[in-house]
Every structure is written in C-alpha cells, then in structure tokens.
Write a protein that holds these residues in place. Structure first.
Motif, short mmCIF file in Angstrom:
data_model
loop_
_atom_site.label_atom_id
_atom_site.label_comp_id
_atom_site.label_asym_id
_atom_site.label_seq_id
_atom_site.Cartn_x
_atom_site.Cartn_y
_atom_site.Cartn_z
N ASP A 177 -4.36 0.44 6.47
CA ASP A 177 -3.30 -0.56 6.54
C ASP A 177 -3.93 -1.85 7.04
N PRO A 178 -4.07 -2.90 6.21
CA PRO A 178 -4.78 -4.10 6.62
C PRO A 178 -4.25 -4.71 7.91
N ALA A 179 -2.94 -4.83 8.03
CA ALA A 179 -2.38 -5.47 9.22
C ALA A 179 -2.68 -4.66 10.47
N ALA A 180 -2.54 -3.33 10.39
CA ALA A 180 -2.79 -2.48 11.55
C ALA A 180 -4.24 -2.53 11.96
N LEU A 181 -5.14 -2.46 10.99
CA LEU A 181 -6.57 -2.53 11.30
C LEU A 181 -6.93 -3.88 11.90
N ALA A 182 -6.38 -4.96 11.33
CA ALA A 182 -6.73 -6.31 11.78
C ALA A 182 -6.24 -6.57 13.20
N ALA A 183 -5.17 -5.90 13.61
CA ALA A 183 -4.63 -6.12 14.96
C ALA A 183 -5.67 -5.78 16.01
N GLY A 184 -6.56 -4.85 15.72
CA GLY A 184 -7.59 -4.47 16.69
C GLY A 184 -8.71 -5.49 16.81
N TYR A 185 -8.69 -6.52 15.98
CA TYR A 185 -9.77 -7.51 16.00
C TYR A 185 -9.31 -8.87 16.50
N GLY B 180 -1.77 -2.34 -9.74
CA GLY B 180 -0.58 -1.63 -10.20
C GLY B 180 0.64 -1.96 -9.37
N LEU B 181 1.82 -1.67 -9.93
CA LEU B 181 3.06 -1.94 -9.21
C LEU B 181 3.17 -1.07 -7.96
N ASP B 182 2.51 0.08 -8.00
CA ASP B 182 2.59 1.00 -6.87
C ASP B 182 1.35 0.90 -5.97
N ALA B 183 0.62 -0.22 -6.06
CA ALA B 183 -0.59 -0.39 -5.26
C ALA B 183 -0.26 -0.38 -3.77
N SER B 184 -1.13 0.22 -2.99
CA SER B 184 -0.96 0.28 -1.54
C SER B 184 -1.19 -1.09 -0.93
N PRO B 185 -0.78 -1.29 0.34
CA PRO B 185 -1.04 -2.58 1.00
C PRO B 185 -2.53 -2.94 0.99
N ARG B 186 -3.40 -1.96 1.22
CA ARG B 186 -4.83 -2.25 1.21
C ARG B 186 -5.28 -2.69 -0.17
N ASP B 187 -4.78 -1.99 -1.24
CA ASP B 187 -5.18 -2.34 -2.59
C ASP B 187 -4.68 -3.74 -2.97
N LYS B 188 -3.45 -4.04 -2.57
CA LYS B 188 -2.91 -5.38 -2.85
C LYS B 188 -3.74 -6.45 -2.15
N TRP B 189 -4.12 -6.17 -0.90
CA TRP B 189 -4.94 -7.14 -0.16
C TRP B 189 -6.29 -7.32 -0.84
N ALA C 268 -7.48 -15.75 16.40
CA ALA C 268 -6.17 -16.06 16.96
C ALA C 268 -5.12 -14.99 16.70
N ASP C 269 -5.09 -14.45 15.48
CA ASP C 269 -4.02 -13.51 15.14
C ASP C 269 -4.48 -12.63 13.98
N VAL C 270 -3.56 -11.77 13.53
CA VAL C 270 -3.87 -10.84 12.44
C VAL C 270 -4.24 -11.59 11.17
N ASP D 216 -15.69 -4.19 6.22
CA ASP D 216 -16.28 -2.94 5.69
C ASP D 216 -15.24 -1.81 5.67
N ALA D 217 -14.42 -1.75 6.72
CA ALA D 217 -13.41 -0.69 6.79
C ALA D 217 -12.37 -0.84 5.70
#
Length: 790
Positions: free
Chosen positions: A150-158, A279-288, A164-166, A141-142
């Motif tokens: 930031d997908p990786a940063a958010l996932a680290a908390g779970y 887009g080429l300038d998509a953020s990490p969250r948008d790419k994910w 097992a990992d991010v 949801d987040a």
C-alpha cells in the motif's frame, strides 16, 4: 599493426579488431583489404594515391569505398576512444561488473554507449539524488518489488524532518524510479526504435507568425512519419523552426496518441516487466506505479527523445544534402573542357556595361575592355567595333558569355558579331558564372591581377572556365559555386570536408600540367599543400618550365614522401621523358623499360601506339612489387597516354526569340543545361533568366528513384514547357516529350528543397529564404514548386 586515433592515442588490439570487423561488414570488403587501406592512410597516403597506385595492396578498393572508409574510420575511432573513457570512468567508481563490461565492449553505436553510461555518468544534483539523500530509496525499492504494498501506508514510515508528508515521500520515490527507468539502456533502445519507426513530426505555425512566415504557409498544419521525411523537407521544417515561424513536436498517429495508456507508457511497463498496472481492477500500488511510468514518459523521456530524434533527423538530412551537393559539384568540376583555345569572356551587365576579357590558349590574359550595348547608352555599334578589334587582334576562337543578368541580350550582341564577321569563325557558349564574383573579390584574384578592376576579373574567370572548368573552379570556395540545397543550413565543417575531398578526387582523376597549373590547382594534387604548390610556382618562375618529374625534387620542401604521393598526378608536357606526361608513376618506369626491352621499341614510338604492344601481355611483366592491376594500367597508358576522363565538349543552343518567361508557351520544346540536381528533380537553364524545374516524375518514361541516375549538372537536355507562372516566376518542364499535360503529383512529393537560382546568380545560396510546402494534388505548377526556396 598499430592503429593511431585522430587524437594521437594508440588503440588496443581489441579495439582495432572491432573497427576492422565493422568496416568489413559495412563496406563489403575483406579484412585484409581494410587493414591495408588503414595502414596506408595512417602512413600519410591520400585516397587518390591509394586508389590508383596501391591496387595490389588494397585488393583494388576504389576511391568511393576508400572515401567511405575514411569517414567511417574517424567515427569508429572516436567511438573507441569514448568506449575506453567510459570503461575507465565506471571502473574508477568500482561499479564495472563483467556483464556491464561486456555490454559496453559490444556496443556498436555512440548512442548505445551513452545509454549504457547514463546511470554512471557524473551529473548535477538531481531530484532523485535529493530523494536518495533523504533516505527514500528503500521506499522506492519496496514499492517496485511488492505488488501487494500500500503506497500510502509504506510512505508514512518515511516521513521525517526532511520529508514533510506522505505525498513528499511518494514523490521522492517516484523521482528515484523515474531516473532509474529513464537510464535503462534496453528500454531506451526499444523506445527509440519504436518512435523512429512509427513516430510523426507535427508542424504548426507559431502564434502571430502567420503573415511573417507566409513562405512556410504549407507547413502551418503538417505531419509526416519521421522515417519517410525526405531530406529537403526536413531542412525546410528546421529552417522554419530556426526562424521562429514553425513549432515542431514529436508524436504518434492521432489514434495512438489518444490511447490510454499511451503506447509508449505501456511499452515502458512491458519492457520493465511490470504487469497489471493499467487495468480497472489495478491495486493502489499498481496504479501508483502506472503513474510513475506516465511521469517517466511525459517528463523524462519524451523531451529527450524529441531533441534526440529531431537531431538525428537533421543529421541524416544534412548528410543527404551534403551528398547531393558533392555529386553535383563533381559533375560540374568534371564538365567537358573546351580545351586550349583562345577565348573572349563576356561578363554581362546592363547599366554597368558588359565586361570583356580576352585570354590566349593557355589562359593568359591578353586584353580587357568594357562595352555598353544596353540601356542607358545603347552603344550597339561601338560595342561591336570594340569586340571585332579584340577578336581580330588576338585571333579569338570562342566567346564565353556569363549566364547572369543581361545574358540573353549579350548573347544577341555576340550573335550579331558572328553574323557581321563570318570570317572570324567564332562559336559562342553561355557559361555558368556561379561564384565568379566571389573569385573576383578574393585575395587570390587580387594577387593574380593586382592592377585589374574587380569587375573585369569576373570576365577572365568566365573565359577560363570555358577552357577548363576544373582548373578555374578550384580557385573558388566550393560552397560558393551554388549547386547544393540549403547549403547555409548545413554543418559547415562536414560540408567543407566532403566538398574538399570531391575537389581532390576530381583534380587527381584528370591530372595537372605542372608547368601551367595555378597554385590553387596544384594545392589539390595528392600529397601537396598550399606551401608546396606556391614553392612549385616560384621555382617555375625562377628556373623556367620543368623538363621532368624528377626536377620536382629540386623544389624546396618537396621531399620523397610528397614526390611519391604527387608525381603520378603531375604531368610534364613536351618534357625529356614522354612517360612524364602520362599517369604511369615514376616508381613503375622500370616496368615500362622491361616492356620496351621485350618488344625492342623506343618509348617515343611506342607511347600512344596500340599496335606496338601486340604480342605481349600484362601478365608477362608482373613481379613482387607490381601486380596485374598496375601493369594493366601501364598498358592502358602506353596505348592512350594522359587520358582525360571528362566527356567530349558540346553545348546547348538556346532558341532564338526566347529570352524571358513571357516568350515561353506551353508545349514549346527547348534545349537547356542542367544547373542543379536535387532529390526531387532537376533545374534546367533554358535561357530565360529563370531556371525551370523538371520534377523527378517527369525526368523519364520509367520510374526514377534518384534524379542523378538520369541527369547530371552541366548536361545538355531537351525539355518541353509544361506550365509557366509569370506571377511567381516559375517554369515547369518535362523531359517526357510525349507528355501533353502536366503530371499530377501527390502532395508534398517535391516539398522543401532549395530551388536553383535563376539566370545564374553568382555564388549566392540558391536556397536562401523561406520555404513553402506541399500543394494539393493536381495543380501541376503548385505541386511542382511546392516547398522550393526563394
């Protein structure tokens, strides 16, 4: 009005209203007409009875509209039953919101209902459920809600003991969103419409099947838009896949299929209002999230849509093939009867001999024999003597010759008989023997002729179907008559239902003589069944001929309801009341009595006398029960009682000396009989043991959309030979007699349908075997016979 479903439940008022509203729109009728027709059907009235005897009640709905209503009513009732079950299921889960209830209540197809139900449908434990149980839904949801996350940063908390990992955390969040996206009803409907309108079916040969699947070689590298594929082509592709020769897949035009992002992936993002993902300038969250959309399409939606749309494609192709089969069957059943004439039936054969059966004017078997005019005995003179003896003894008027193997050779025998004995004044006719062997080996034939050899029963059937095609063909399973395409690949339940309804409509349109009809024919009469039909025959055998329709009530189990439904379609010839031989229903006899009283006439002098009704009008005899449509029908029957809707009897004359494909030459003009009509053209028997094809483009000088607008099964036509392929045993014909050369056609115009059996194969699937596909434009023979079934 209560409305009972096929499962015995009663629909609520809202469901009834929905059904009537939809049928009103689809059938172009008024709501009162639809309601009245449904009420009659629910009370046990048949379509033929409603169409003919309840015109006032339904506002004149004809049998075609009523049949469509009958089919759609079953579908809509099933849908309402399913709607109620879905609402109950979601409500029991405590998740039925007013908005969801409204969406489900207004859904107009079963597919839309299932799309709305998908998120709430109990299912096996999925990867998304496992991810939710691991506490990953807040992460999903987040990531969906926060464009700056930031997908990786958010996932680290779970990351926990269960996660097992991010990467595992992000994979779980992806699975949750993928399931959610794939169960969005609006997204599914959007993609489904897009794919149906723009998608292509791709076909290629399965590895190692090139030789085995040679009949399908033209499909080895093929593609065509979903929505333009004709039914016969679809069924050919499906048969190729079923036999393991072809591999089919769903895709878009190659230029679209290679786009990045894929058009369907972009559409998922657009419908879900997810912007800036690719887009080429998509953020990490948008790419994910863009990868989640790709995963949703590739893993979740594409396989499901491929299955669903191929299923839809097949369903629609089968429905069209069933419609074509039904219309061809109707034409065959309503073919012109030769009438009450004594007939000699000849069932051609070579080594096994020609089977002979003589029947009288009522169809009663008089005599049988077997003659051997052909190889190896070549007893031509002895055969002629035997036939002459039978003809003379039984005063035969017509000779019916089956169109199977040795048909033309046997026709020569009949011609020689006529030449040597001109005093017999015989007429010979070649008759389709499709299904004759099925009847010969049936339990019905065994009961009818227990002491007669199976092979001779076929000759009896051939003779009788010349007298009255309808009365004889009803004894055969309609699917064995062989006027369809790919009939063994179709939904057999739906095919049987459609064909049974066609037989019922044809029998009741013609009417049945209750004193001569067989039990199978009687069983097709409105309101009757096999048991009642058998009881009628048993009563007739024990008590003699029925003298009136009223005597039918003496038959065991023949109650008032059966009498109401059946009486108007049963005829009593030479009975106590001339009206009993007309289509005037007994319930309307009082109207006739009023007419007779007004003109001061007697029924025996008035019936069939148009002049007797001058000076009176149908409007003078209407009342609260019988309106103008019924009274007009009564007047028509009084003027010409027991009218037969079938055409006048006439036959084709095959050209002398043209007996095999080798006797044909390009440009030759011949008479023939249409044996089968497909969506791409018509097959015509020209007497050479192999039906020729008249492609749809060669049926008329004008554009032809549906071949049945020009030709019907059983019709006599004049054709010109365009091309003969001795190697492939194919003949291309044209009905455009001014054509000097074969017509070049676009590749695939006539692809994929079943071909007609040559020379009248008995009851076999005329489409059994492999399929081939579009030929290059030009090469008329290849184009004309592309994708036909052997």
């Amino acid at each position: 009005m209560s409305m009972v479903t096929d499962r015995g439940g009663v629909l609520d008022a809202q469901a009834q209203s929905r059904i009537i509203a939809q049928l009103t729109e689809e059938l172009g009728a008024r709501a009162t007409q639809i309601s009245a027709a449904i009420e009659l059907m629910d009370s046990g009235a048949t379509v033929p009875f409603i169409a003919r005897y309840r015109k006032e009640v339904t506002g004149g709905l004809d049998d075609t509209v009523l049949r469509n209503l009958e089919v759609r009513l079953e579908y809509l009732r099933d849908m309402e039953t399913r709607r109620a079950a879905i609402l109950s299921s979601i409500d029991s889960q405590g998740k039925l919101t007013p908005e969801l209830q409204q969406a489900i209540s207004t859904a107009d197809t079963k597919q839309r209902l299932e799309d709305l139900y998908a998120p709430y449908k109990p299912k096996r434990r999925t990867r998304a459920q496992i991810a939710r149980e691991a506490g990953l839904e807040p992460l999903a949801d987040a990531l969906l809600a926060d464009a700056s996350a930031d997908p990786a940063a958010l996932a680290a908390g779970y990351v926990t003991a269960e996660v097992a990992d991010v990467k595992a955390a992000l994979d779980g969040a992806r699975d949750i969103l993928t399931e959610r996206f794939a169960e969005d009803a609006d997204l599914l409907e959007n993609l489904r419409t897009f794919l149906w309108n723009t998608g292509l079916v791709y076909s290629k040969v399965a590895d190692g099947k090139e030789t085995e699947g040679a009949n399908f070689r033209d499909w080895f590298d093929f593609n065509e838009p979903l929505r333009t594929l004709p039914s016969h082509r679809v069924l050919a592709l499906m048969r190729g896949r079923q036999q393991g020769v072809l591999e089919l897949r769903l895709g878009l035009d190659p230029e679209l299929d290679t786009q990045v992002p894929h058009p369907c992936v972009a559409r998922i993002a657009a419908v879900l209002k997810l912007k800036g993902l690719f887009g080429l300038d998509a953020s990490p969250r948008d790419k994910w999230l863009g990868e989640v959309c790709r995963w949703t399409w590739r893993v979740k939606l594409l396989p499901g849509f491929e299955t669903e749309l191929f299923s839809r494609l097949r369903d629609e192709a089968e429905a069209e093939a069933i419609r074509v089969f039904a219309m061809n069957l109707k034409d065959l059943l309503l073919a012109a009867p030769a009438g009450p004439k004594s007939v000699l039936g000849l069932d051609p054969g070579i080594r096994t001999g020609v089977k002979v059966a003589a029947i009288d004017r009522t169809g009663k078997l008089l005599d049988t024999s077997t003659v051997y005019p052909h190889e190896p005995r070549r007893d031509w003179e002895g055969s002629l003597e035997t036939l002459a003896r039978i003809v003379r003894k039984h005063q035969i008027e017509l000779i019916a010759i089956g169109n199977g193997t040795a048909s033309r050779e046997t026709e020569k025998l009949a011609a020689d008989l006529m030449k040597r004995y001109p005093e017999f004044k015989l007429t010979k006719i070649v008759v389709s023997e499709a299904g004759a062997s099925v009847y010969s080996a049936s339990e019905l034939a065994a009961n009818e002729f227990p002491d007669l050899d199976v092979s001779l029963r076929g000759a009896v059937s051939i003779a009788r179907r010349l007298q009255d095609p309808l009365a004889e063909l009803v004894k055969i399973d309609p699917k064995s008559i062989g006027v369809g395409q790919y009939q063994h690949d179709l939904n057999q339940r739906e095919l049987a239902k459609m064909l049974d309804s066609i037989v019922e409509d044809c029998v009741n349109a013609v009417g049945v003589d209750v004193n001569t009809a067989s039990a199978p024919l009687l069983a097709r009469v409105s309101g009757l069944n096999a048991t009642l039909a058998k009881n009628i025959v048993t009563w007739r055998d024990a008590n003699g001929a029925f003298r009136s329709r009223a005597k039918l009530k003496d038959v065991p189990r023949f109650g008032e309801k059966a009498f109401e439904q059946a009486a108007g379609f049963l005829r009593v010839a030479n009975g106590d009341n001339p009206l009993d031989c007309s289509s005037v229903h007994p319930e309307a006899y009082p109207v006739v009595e009023r007419i007779l009283a007004r003109i001061q006439g007697d029924i025996r002098t008035v019936i069939g006398n148009k002049e007797a009704l001058k000076g009176v009008s149908p409007t003078q005899f209407t009342d609260d029960r019988f309106g103008l449509p019924t009274v007009k029908d009564i007047f028509s029957e009084l003027e010409k009682p027991g009218r037969d809707p079938r055409p006048e009897f006439k036959t084709a004359t095959f050209m002398d000396g043209v007996e095999t494909l080798k006797d044909l030459t390009v440009g030759m003009v011949l008479e023939g009989v249409v044996t089968n009509v497909a969506n791409f053209g018509a097959f015509v028997d020209i007497g050479v043991h192999q039906d020729g094809l008249v492609h749809i483009s060669a049926l008329a000088e004008k554009f032809v959309k549906d071949p049945r607008d020009v030709v019907r099964v059983g019709q006599t036509v004049t054709v010109k030979v365009q091309e003969v392929d001795l190697q492939r045993q194919r003949v291309a014909l044209t009905m455009r007699l001014n054509d000097d050369a074969p017509v070049a056609r676009r590749s695939g115009d006539d692809a994929g349908a079943g071909r007609s059996g040559g020379g009248g194969g008995r009851g076999r699937d005329r489409n059994a075997g492999g399929g081939s596909a579009p030929a290059p434009a030009g090469g008329a023979m290849a184009a004309a016979f592309a994708k036909l079934k052997r």
